[in-house]
Design a protein around this motif. Structure first.
Motif, mmCIF file in Angstrom:
data_model
loop_
_atom_site.group_PDB
_atom_site.id
_atom_site.type_symbol
_atom_site.label_atom_id
_atom_site.label_comp_id
_atom_site.label_asym_id
_atom_site.label_seq_id
_atom_site.Cartn_x
_atom_site.Cartn_y
_atom_site.Cartn_z
ATOM 1 N N ARG A 178 1.981 25.853 0.850
ATOM 2 C CA ARG A 178 2.615 26.650 -0.197
ATOM 3 C C ARG A 178 1.598 27.334 -1.101
ATOM 4 N NH1 ARG A 178 5.805 22.120 -2.823
ATOM 5 N NH2 ARG A 178 4.054 21.010 -1.941
ATOM 6 N N ALA A 179 0.367 26.810 -1.137
ATOM 7 C CA ALA A 179 -0.677 27.395 -1.992
ATOM 8 C C ALA A 179 -1.518 28.428 -1.261
ATOM 9 C CB ALA A 179 -1.573 26.283 -2.531
ATOM 10 N N VAL A 180 -1.428 28.493 0.066
ATOM 11 C CA VAL A 180 -2.258 29.413 0.847
ATOM 12 C C VAL A 180 -2.110 30.870 0.397
ATOM 13 C CG1 VAL A 180 -2.607 30.403 3.157
ATOM 14 C CG2 VAL A 180 -2.550 27.935 2.858
ATOM 15 N N PRO A 181 -0.903 31.384 0.154
ATOM 16 C CA PRO A 181 -0.808 32.787 -0.289
ATOM 17 C C PRO A 181 -1.571 33.060 -1.587
ATOM 18 C CG PRO A 181 1.351 31.987 0.371
ATOM 19 C CD PRO A 181 0.430 30.804 0.380
ATOM 20 N N TYR A 182 -1.593 32.096 -2.485
ATOM 21 C CA TYR A 182 -2.327 32.274 -3.735
ATOM 22 C C TYR A 182 -3.833 32.294 -3.484
ATOM 23 C CZ TYR A 182 2.160 31.102 -5.851
ATOM 24 O OH TYR A 182 3.477 31.093 -6.207
ATOM 25 N N VAL A 183 -4.308 31.412 -2.610
ATOM 26 C CA VAL A 183 -5.730 31.371 -2.276
ATOM 27 C C VAL A 183 -6.136 32.676 -1.601
ATOM 28 C CG1 VAL A 183 -7.483 30.201 -0.886
ATOM 29 C CG2 VAL A 183 -5.784 28.852 -2.130
ATOM 30 N N MET A 184 -5.309 33.167 -0.692
ATOM 31 C CA MET A 184 -5.599 34.430 -0.005
ATOM 32 C C MET A 184 -5.682 35.585 -1.012
ATOM 33 S SD MET A 184 -5.602 33.919 3.394
ATOM 34 C CE MET A 184 -4.808 35.154 4.356
ATOM 35 N N GLN A 185 -4.779 35.592 -1.973
ATOM 36 C CA GLN A 185 -4.763 36.633 -3.002
ATOM 37 C C GLN A 185 -6.031 36.576 -3.844
ATOM 38 O OE1 GLN A 185 -1.493 36.141 -5.697
ATOM 39 N NE2 GLN A 185 -2.221 37.699 -7.113
ATOM 40 N N VAL A 186 -6.472 35.386 -4.209
ATOM 41 C CA VAL A 186 -7.677 35.236 -5.029
ATOM 42 C C VAL A 186 -8.912 35.667 -4.237
ATOM 43 C CG1 VAL A 186 -9.179 33.546 -6.152
ATOM 44 C CG2 VAL A 186 -6.706 33.469 -6.525
ATOM 45 N N ILE A 187 -8.989 35.292 -2.958
ATOM 46 C CA ILE A 187 -10.117 35.718 -2.124
ATOM 47 C C ILE A 187 -10.158 37.240 -2.078
ATOM 48 C CG2 ILE A 187 -11.023 35.786 0.230
ATOM 49 C CD1 ILE A 187 -10.030 32.885 0.555
ATOM 50 N N GLU A 188 -9.015 37.861 -1.882
ATOM 51 C CA GLU A 188 -8.942 39.326 -1.828
ATOM 52 C C GLU A 188 -9.402 39.939 -3.158
ATOM 53 O OE1 GLU A 188 -8.707 42.651 0.220
ATOM 54 O OE2 GLU A 188 -8.134 40.737 1.113
ATOM 55 N N GLU A 189 -9.060 39.291 -4.243
ATOM 56 C CA GLU A 189 -9.454 39.768 -5.574
ATOM 57 C C GLU A 189 -10.976 39.698 -5.764
ATOM 58 O OE1 GLU A 189 -9.021 37.769 -9.967
ATOM 59 O OE2 GLU A 189 -7.257 37.742 -8.677
ATOM 60 N N TYR A 190 -11.614 38.673 -5.218
ATOM 61 C CA TYR A 190 -13.048 38.451 -5.432
ATOM 62 C C TYR A 190 -13.956 39.147 -4.420
ATOM 63 C CZ TYR A 190 -12.480 34.975 -9.135
ATOM 64 O OH TYR A 190 -12.198 34.352 -10.318
ATOM 65 N N ILE A 191 -13.462 39.502 -3.262
ATOM 66 C CA ILE A 191 -14.321 40.094 -2.230
ATOM 67 C C ILE A 191 -15.109 41.308 -2.733
ATOM 68 C CG2 ILE A 191 -14.235 41.413 -0.060
ATOM 69 C CD1 ILE A 191 -12.526 39.195 1.098
ATOM 70 N N PRO A 192 -14.524 42.226 -3.504
ATOM 71 C CA PRO A 192 -15.333 43.366 -3.973
ATOM 72 C C PRO A 192 -16.516 42.972 -4.865
ATOM 73 C CG PRO A 192 -12.998 43.827 -4.248
ATOM 74 C CD PRO A 192 -13.118 42.386 -3.853
ATOM 75 N N MET A 193 -16.470 41.813 -5.471
ATOM 76 C CA MET A 193 -17.551 41.368 -6.348
ATOM 77 C C MET A 193 -18.658 40.622 -5.592
ATOM 78 S SD MET A 193 -15.455 39.917 -9.571
ATOM 79 C CE MET A 193 -13.708 39.917 -9.216
ATOM 80 N N MET A 194 -18.381 40.230 -4.363
ATOM 81 C CA MET A 194 -19.316 39.417 -3.587
ATOM 82 C C MET A 194 -20.370 40.283 -2.902
ATOM 83 S SD MET A 194 -16.670 36.959 -1.572
ATOM 84 C CE MET A 194 -15.516 35.911 -2.415
ATOM 85 N N PRO A 195 -21.531 39.673 -2.591
ATOM 86 C CA PRO A 195 -22.476 40.377 -1.708
ATOM 87 C C PRO A 195 -21.789 40.674 -0.375
ATOM 88 C CG PRO A 195 -23.507 38.433 -2.670
ATOM 89 C CD PRO A 195 -22.050 38.383 -3.030
#
Length: 114
Positions: free
Chosen positions: A74-91
């Motif tokens: 049930r938490a996977v969609p939230y984790v996926m959303q957060v990863i998507e949010e952070y990818i532009p900031m990552m190397p």
């Protein structure tokens, strides 16, 4: 004093060396651990209160680039959303790594649906 490459080959090899160095640095275990921690903390902020304890990431003690992800379905969609949010900031290479994490999470969720 600025040093210019003497030949086009020196210039090209310098660009390749710096590119490889940047890619390698993005896959440093400490950088990955930093981003896993940020994703874990942010995911816990955005999930409903009853799912806060259902998100855990743990770095392997021997293989430092390997992480164990213990995430409720049930938490996977939230984790996926957060990863998507952070990818532009990552190397760049760290972003590719987390794209693969998203792919693995999606595959695991699809296995459960079959």
């Amino acid at each position: 004093m600025v040093v210019y490459p003497e030949t086009p080959i020196d210039y090209a090899s310098g660009k390749i060396i710096s590119g490889v160095k940047n890619l390698r640095e993005g896959l440093d275990p400490d950088i990955l651990a930093y981003w896993y921690k940020r994703v874990e903390d942010r995911s816990r902020e955005v999930v409903p209160p009853h799912l806060k304890d259902k998100i855990h990431f743990q770095q392997d003690r021997i293989l430092w680039m390997k992480f164990k992800m213990d995430v409720s379905k049930r938490a996977v969609p939230y984790v996926m959303q957060v990863i998507e949010e952070y990818i532009p900031m990552m190397p760049y290479s760290t972003g590719l790594y987390f794209r693969k994490v998203q792919e693995i999470l999606t595959d695991e969720m699809n296995k459960e649906l079959r």
